[in-house]
Scaffold this active site. Structure first.
Site, mmCIF file in Angstrom:
data_model
loop_
_atom_site.group_PDB
_atom_site.id
_atom_site.type_symbol
_atom_site.label_atom_id
_atom_site.label_comp_id
_atom_site.label_asym_id
_atom_site.label_seq_id
_atom_site.Cartn_x
_atom_site.Cartn_y
_atom_site.Cartn_z
ATOM 1 N N LYS A 36 0.851 -1.203 0.000
ATOM 2 C CA LYS A 36 0.000 0.000 0.000
ATOM 3 C C LYS A 36 0.882 1.247 0.000
ATOM 4 O O LYS A 36 2.093 1.165 0.239
ATOM 5 C CB LYS A 36 -0.897 -0.022 1.246
ATOM 6 C CG LYS A 36 -0.124 0.052 2.561
ATOM 7 C CD LYS A 36 -1.017 -0.223 3.770
ATOM 8 C CE LYS A 36 -0.204 -0.173 5.054
ATOM 9 N NZ LYS A 36 -0.957 -0.702 6.210
ATOM 10 N N TYR A 257 15.533 30.354 8.862
ATOM 11 C CA TYR A 257 14.280 30.949 9.335
ATOM 12 C C TYR A 257 14.236 30.987 10.848
ATOM 13 O O TYR A 257 14.655 30.041 11.517
ATOM 14 C CB TYR A 257 13.083 30.154 8.810
ATOM 15 C CG TYR A 257 12.826 30.389 7.351
ATOM 16 C CD1 TYR A 257 12.402 31.642 6.889
ATOM 17 C CD2 TYR A 257 13.025 29.375 6.424
ATOM 18 C CE1 TYR A 257 12.175 31.865 5.550
ATOM 19 C CE2 TYR A 257 12.798 29.588 5.077
ATOM 20 C CZ TYR A 257 12.371 30.841 4.647
ATOM 21 O OH TYR A 257 12.152 31.057 3.319
HETATM 22 C C1 PLP Z 1 -0.159 -1.742 6.850
HETATM 23 C C2 PLP Z 1 -0.754 -2.988 7.380
HETATM 24 C C3 PLP Z 1 0.049 -4.115 7.624
HETATM 25 C C4 PLP Z 1 1.557 -4.091 7.524
HETATM 26 O O1 PLP Z 1 2.085 -3.538 8.703
HETATM 27 P P1 PLP Z 1 3.676 -3.399 8.931
HETATM 28 O O2 PLP Z 1 3.794 -2.892 10.311
HETATM 29 O O3 PLP Z 1 4.149 -2.398 7.924
HETATM 30 O O4 PLP Z 1 4.250 -4.737 8.715
HETATM 31 C C5 PLP Z 1 -0.587 -5.287 8.005
HETATM 32 N N1 PLP Z 1 -1.942 -5.331 8.147
HETATM 33 C C6 PLP Z 1 -2.730 -4.254 7.940
HETATM 34 C C7 PLP Z 1 -4.190 -4.374 8.141
HETATM 35 C C8 PLP Z 1 -2.170 -3.049 7.574
HETATM 36 O O5 PLP Z 1 -2.946 -1.981 7.402
#
Ligand code: PLP
Length: 356
Positions: A36, A257
């Site tokens: 994702k 800044y």
């Molecule tokens: C993003 C996600 C993962 C992966 O988690 P990591 O900590 O990056 O391994 C697994 N399950 C779900 C439902 C997620 O949203």
């Protein structure tokens, strides 16, 4: 996207190494590669392809992400982690042979109403303590019974839950979540999926038919108290830019800044061409970069397109390569200085990506 000069190099062999480590860590499970958010900023198509000989399945959030993977020739199962938002989406998911999560009454209703050419594989999500998405445990029998009746749902339903605190090795919530999950699902003929990266690497009790790994694939540690290197993970993303100026300041000169940093003595200061406009964290405090093999401290506030570094005692020239994080400078150190996690840094950084 215009080339702003930031170079991001992705090491696909390191990605494959990390995937294999996930599999070896849980040899009785199948491993789903979570890609994702454009594979946590590493490029979903490239990472998806690089893992296609290894991954048992993939996970994304949005239908469009899954569609792009299918168009790129990925044929493994792809799970939509938040499920479908409309019957129209569900029809498309079925046409693309995606797997979809059902976490809400609305989605359950959609499955009951949908007329699909072929049933879809459903992962039924339970909330065991994360307090985000999923059905309450008491709802499971009723929801499961209704889903099993749906013509739009394939007979084998997988039950899933998500861990809230697996990054803390001693947090009792992980065991509690597992116990609640297994108790609620004991009498059901379903596959299970609990573990994320932290579960795979640190909590064998969370291993099930399916594990879902994200951050560890990208060489990020899922734990608050272990480095990625100590876990055997290889860094995947190198982020580099260029030293574009060196200024010799006198004592009392104020930098950047807010004139936040005042030179305590005559000193050389370098300007690096990266800033929050590239997704580098503006809130970083006491952060460092790497020039050659030398650590240089970031001083003053990070600007949109540049940041300043203290070059006292450092050999550097205009045009030099500067490493923001990568194999030689762990992303978790940057994350700590920026009071965030490697996930966020990787997702936000932008630049021209190269693969090797
Ligand atoms: C993003 C996600 C993962 C992966 O988690 P990591 O900590 O990056 O391994 C697994 N399950 C779900 C439902 C997620 O949203």
């Amino acid at each position: 996207m215009p080339d702003r000069g930031v170079r991001i190099t992705i090491d696909l062999q390191a990605l494959q190494h990390n995937f294999q480590l996930a599999q070896r860590s849980a040899p009785n499970s199948k491993t789903m590669a979570v890609i994702k958010a454009d594979a946590y900023g590493h490029g979903a198509l490239e990472c998806g392809r690089a893992l296609s000989a290894y991954a048992d399945a993939y996970a994304v959030v949005f239908l469009d992400e899954a569609k792009a993977l299918r168009e790129a020739g990925i044929h493994q199962p792809i799970l939509l982690l938040q499920g479908c938002r409309s019957i129209h989406d569900l029809e498309q998911a079925a046409a693309l042979e995606l797997w979809t999560v059902v976490h809400s009454k609305e989605q359950l209703r959609m499955h009951e109403l949908a007329k699909l050419p072929q049933p879809v594989t459903v992962w039924l999500k339970l909330d065991t303590g994360m307090g985000r998405l999923g059905f309450a445990l008491a709802e499971l029998p009723g929801v499961y019974a209704r889903l099993s009746e749906c013509q739009s749902v394939s007979p084998s339903i997988t039950l899933m839950t998500h861990l809230a605190c697996a990054d803390e090795r001693h947090n009792p919530l992980t065991l509690e979540q597992c116990q609640r999950f297994r108790k609620a699902s004991a009498s059901m003929p379903c596959s299970h999926s609990i573990a994320n990266s932290a579960g795979v690497l640190g909590w064998p009790i969370t291993h099930a038919e399916w594990n879902r790994v994200g951050i560890m694939l990208y060489g990020g540690t899922p734990f608050v108290d272990s480095s990625a290197a100590d876990l055997g993970l290889k860094s995947v993303m190198d982020v580099e830019s260029t030293l574009i100026a060196i200024q010799n300041h006198v004592p009392g000169d104020m930098l950047g800044y807010g004139a936040e940093w005042v030179c305590p003595e005559a000193m050389p200061v370098g300007v690096v061409a990266i800033g929050y406009g590239d997704g580098y964290p503006r809130g970083i405090r006491n952060g460092n970069v790497l020039i050659g093999k030398q650590i240089a401290r970031i001083i003053g506030r990070v600007s949109m397109d540049s940041l300043l570094i203290d070059l006292r005692g450092i050999t550097a020239h205009v045009g030099d390569n500067v490493v923001l994080w990568g194999a030689k400078f762990p992303v978790e150190e940057v994350a700590q200085s920026a009071a965030t996690i490697s996930y966020e840094l990787m997702c936000q950084i932008r630049g021209r990506r190269h693969y090797r």
